[in-house]
Design an enzyme around this catalytic site. Structure first.
Site, PDB file in Angstrom:
ATOM      1  N   GLY A 111      25.785 -10.598 -45.533  1.00 42.91           N
ATOM      2  CA  GLY A 111      26.402 -11.847 -45.114  1.00 42.91           C
ATOM      3  C   GLY A 111      26.020 -13.042 -45.952  1.00 42.91           C
ATOM      4  N   GLY A 116      26.286 -18.310 -44.913  1.00 44.72           N
ATOM      5  CA  GLY A 116      25.916 -17.562 -46.104  1.00 44.72           C
ATOM      6  C   GLY A 116      24.780 -18.178 -46.894  1.00 44.72           C
ATOM      7  N   ARG A 134      20.535   0.665 -46.882  1.00 46.90           N
ATOM      8  CA  ARG A 134      19.804   0.685 -45.621  1.00 46.90           C
ATOM      9  C   ARG A 134      20.312   1.796 -44.716  1.00 46.90           C
ATOM     10  NH1 ARG A 134      19.052  -5.179 -45.037  1.00 46.90           N
ATOM     11  NH2 ARG A 134      19.521  -6.074 -47.066  1.00 46.90           N
ATOM     12  N   ASP A 189      19.496  -2.103 -39.511  1.00 51.95           N
ATOM     13  CA  ASP A 189      20.066  -2.672 -40.732  1.00 51.95           C
ATOM     14  C   ASP A 189      18.997  -3.321 -41.610  1.00 51.95           C
ATOM     15  OD1 ASP A 189      20.449  -4.451 -38.267  1.00 51.95           O
ATOM     16  OD2 ASP A 189      20.539  -5.929 -39.870  1.00 51.95           O
ATOM     17  N   ASN A 190      17.767  -3.413 -41.106  1.00 49.58           N
ATOM     18  CA  ASN A 190      16.654  -3.925 -41.895  1.00 49.58           C
ATOM     19  C   ASN A 190      15.694  -2.811 -42.309  1.00 49.58           C
ATOM     20  OD1 ASN A 190      17.616  -6.529 -41.595  1.00 49.58           O
ATOM     21  ND2 ASN A 190      16.328  -6.993 -39.839  1.00 49.58           N
TER      22      ASN A 190
END
Length: 489
Positions: free
Chosen positions: A92, A125, A182, A251-252
């Site tokens: 993002g 962003g 990821r 997602d991390n």
């Protein structure tokens, strides 16, 4: 003069375009250097002067160049955020500029904070100076500790306003990693029904990062086994230095076993197994003592995405091996931290009882292990003064533990002097405490970036005591307890 960055098209662009979108960074007004990582540049086979003395390189790494070649991309992924599945996330505020191959390794270059992408959802962003300093310094501090991590090559700033809880200034971090893929990339393909693309992504990773898996009977199972083992070793390393990630969403989680996405992280000041470093984590899902369990849960989400490629029973078997893999890696780390050279079946119990004795006594985690190195083998000998002074609560349980510890040292005929040297080589004197970051951030807001550079130099070698960094080795001041970091940090 044109930019002199040795970039080629990202290897990720060899994947079908369903994996990414081509983007254009959004320029910042009058960007300037905040920090330059000359040491990393040299590791990458680059001459720092050629990289950082070129004003066009500054524009390029601030997302403000008039043109980009190769065209940057942003990748799409999903993930479980605080245990809840979110279908589409993605880069993002990240722009993958390209790859370089210097220093004998292929690396991806990514700008964080360079403007909106198709995956920004309702965000701007951007990244603010405050959080960008934290990421720049902590990724390099983790590398100094010998922990697998993304790296940071540069930090640029601008006086352009970015609005969070209040107006702040913008910044862009140039992040470096072998890959930024990821768990969430696999989740996106699986949960959107793109099962035909799962082997495409897995094959890409095996080709570029896990070539040893090619010869296995099932390369995809071997791939998952390797990811699981790397994750176990990574979390064991975090626990051993008191590092709390803060947002261990799927997602991390790096598919390469790297520490990635430095948001509301924190190193333990005083030991508290239930410490939560993220103010946004009201339920304590990502507390310090929960990190191994969360990693296991995240791996189960990742494993479910490989069901089209690997038999379910094989994946379950591998998941069931994770606790032992973590415990083995963790016990080895802790055994070295307390100076033991031999292995005993009771080591896990000895280590667990040590931390039980520290709980509630507000003992500084980092300094504890440095001062433990000064403990002698003699039964009944008083605690070293600097170690005893760390206890702000009852120490009776610890004094009892020390008796057992000394007995173990005598049993392996441990030499106190050489043991102290070994312990100081693996126990850092300096960690990137939040109060040190706050001080550097406050100075940076006034245009003074010298403390960033000083912290960076110190954290490159956190094990060696140096007089110029004596202030970084002190117990945190009282006001440090009031520092609050959250998902916007």
């Amino acid at each position: 003069m044109p930019h002199t960055l040795p970039l080629t098209a990202p290897a990720v662009c060899s994947l079908p375009e369903t994996f990414y979108s081509r983007i254009r960074p959004e320029p910042l007004a009058q960007p300037y250097w905040v920090a330059q990582n000359h040491a990393l540049a040299a590791e990458m086979g680059l001459r720092p002067s050629e990289i950082f003395d070129n004003p066009d390189n500054l524009l390029y790494l601030a997302g403000s160049a008039p043109a980009y070649d190769p065209v940057p991309i942003a990748t799409v992924y999903s993930g479980h955020q605080f245990g809840v599945y979110v279908r589409q996330l993605g880069d993002g505020r990240a722009a993958l500029l390209g790859d370089s191959t210097g220093g004998g390794q292929r690396r991806e270059w990514q700008l964080k904070g360079a403007g909106k992408t198709p995956y920004s959802r309702f965000a701007d962003g951007r990244a603010v100076l405050r959080s960008s300093i934290r990421e720049y310094l902590c990724s390099e501090a983790m590398h100094g500790l010998g922990i697998a991590t993304t790296r940071a090559l540069a930090l640029t700033g601008s006086n352009d306003a970015v609005y969070r809880e209040e107006a702040e200034t913008a910044a862009v971090v140039t992040r470096i990693a072998p890959s930024f893929i990821r768990f969430g990339h696999f989740e996106y393909l699986y949960h959107t029904g793109q099962h035909h693309n799962l082997p495409v992504l897995a094959d890409f990773l095996i080709e570029h990062h896990f070539p040893e898996c090619r010869e296995a009977d099932n390369p995809y199972l071997a791939f998952f086994q390797t990811v699981s083992q790397r994750t176990a070793e990574l979390i064991a390393a975090w626990q051993s230095v008191g590092f709390c990630h803060g947002v261990m969403n799927t997602d991390n989680m790096s598919a390469l076993g790297l520490t990635i996405d430095y948001g509301p992280f924190g190193f333990l000041d005083h030991y508290d197994r239930r410490h939560v470093c993220n103010h946004s984590d009201s339920g304590g899902r990502y507390a310090y003592n929960e990190q191994p369990y969360v990693a296991h849960w995240n791996l189960s989400r990742f494993a479910s995405c490989l069901l089209p490629l690997v038999p379910e029973g094989a994946l379950i078997d591998e998941l069931e091996r994770f606790p032992e893999a973590f415990q083995t890696a963790y016990t080895a780390k802790m055994r070295a931290k307390i100076g033991l050279q031999t292995e005993e079946k009771t080591d896990g119990e000895l280590i667990g009882d040590m931390f039980a004795a520290l709980q509630g006594s507000k003992v500084d985690f980092t300094l504890f292990f440095r001062h433990l190195a000064n403990v002698g083998n003699t039964h009944g000998e008083p605690l070293p003064q600097d170690l005893a002074a760390l206890f702000q609560g009852p120490a009776d349980a610890f004094v009892h533990w020390i008796g057992r510890y000394r007995g173990r040292l005598r049993a392996e005929n441990s030499n106190p002097e050489t043991r102290a040297e070994r312990m100081n080589a693996v126990n850092p004197l300096y960690v990137l405490r939040n109060y040190l970051l706050e001080q550097a951030i406050e100075q940076a807001k006034n245009g003074d970036f010298r403390e960033i550079e000083r912290l960076h130099r110190c954290m490159q070698n956190p094990f060696e005591a140096r007089r110029e960094f004596a202030d970084f080795a002190e117990r945190p001041p009282e006001w440090a307890g009031g520092i609050c970091v959250s998902c916007s940090s």
